[in-house]
Design a protein around this motif. Structure first.
Motif: not given
Length: 243
Positions: A121-126, A144-154
């Motif tokens: 999550d921190p890498i995506y957020t960065m 953000l959408r990619q992050m969510q589709s890969n199972g992450h919860a922002p």
């Protein structure tokens, strides 16, 4: 290299694990030149640097801002058929974002995904924060959408980065909609969230919206927030006086 020389004088011949430990120590102390020299010594002694060796040096280079050196090591790894791991990729992305090279950071992020590595999550957020600060909020939302589709919860930090990007561009309506989306997801905005919104409203001369935000959230002030609010109110007062 002092520890290495001491071992030799005592008749102790380092093994690969010892060399890697010495390289790690040199990198942590910022002595990248000596770390590279020690790698050459390893090779001369018949040891083959492994993923740990090279990843350590990449991390050291990125920590010191030496991205040229980091990518040189990355190429050496590629030429040696040594795959990057998540630690090396994280170091590269962090170093690139620190220098504002978010397009290159996103490319490494894509390489991670293609290699079945899992950015956290921190890498995506960065990377999202980097794009938003560059004014490319659209790319921030794509990630953000990619992050969510890969199972992450922002989390709230991720949303704060996006809110900051929207407010910098004066997209206050979209910022308010994103705030509502956060609330619908059960995320609790923090003081940073509302301070970002306040600064945006004041910058684009909507200080009246401050009272609404304060009433809804019990906003805690800081110096930057108060300065922004006072400045906006002052500009409004001067315009009223000229009428």
């Amino acid at each position: 290299m002092d520890a290495y020389q001491l071992m030799l004088t005592q008749g102790v011949e380092p093994d690969l694990i010892t060399y890697n430990t010495l390289v790690n120590g040199l990198c942590k102390s910022g002595d990248l030149g000596e770390a590279r020299k020690l790698i050459h010594v390893m090779i001369e002694k018949g040891f083959k640097p492994d993923k740990i060796t090279y990843t350590t040096v990449i991390g050291g280079c990125c920590a010191e801002g030496d991205l040229v050196g980091a990518f040189e090591i990355k190429k050496v790894m590629f030429d040696s058929d040594i795959e990057l791991d998540d630690v090396a990729c994280t170091a590269l992305i962090t170093g690139l974002c620190r220098q504002g090279r978010v397009v290159d950071a996103e490319r490494i992020l894509t390489e991670m995904l293609n290699a079945d590595l899992k950015p956290d999550d921190p890498i995506y957020t960065m990377v999202i924060d980097g794009f938003c600060k560059k004014g490319d909020v659209k790319m921030g939302f794509k990630l953000l959408r990619q992050m969510q589709s890969n199972g992450h919860a922002p989390n709230v930090i991720t949303y704060n980065a996006l809110l900051n990007g929207l407010c910098r561009q004066g997209q206050m309506r979209n910022a308010e909609m994103l705030l509502q989306a956060m609330l619908n997801l059960g995320l609790n905005p923090d003081d940073i969230t509302y301070n970002i919104l306040l600064v945006g409203h004041c910058k684009y001369e909507n200080p009246d919206d401050y009272d609404k935000l304060r009433g809804e959230t019990g906003l805690v002030h800081d110096y930057a927030t108060c300065t922004s609010l006072v400045g906006s109110l002052s500009r409004s007062s001067k315009r009223q006086a000229r009428k």
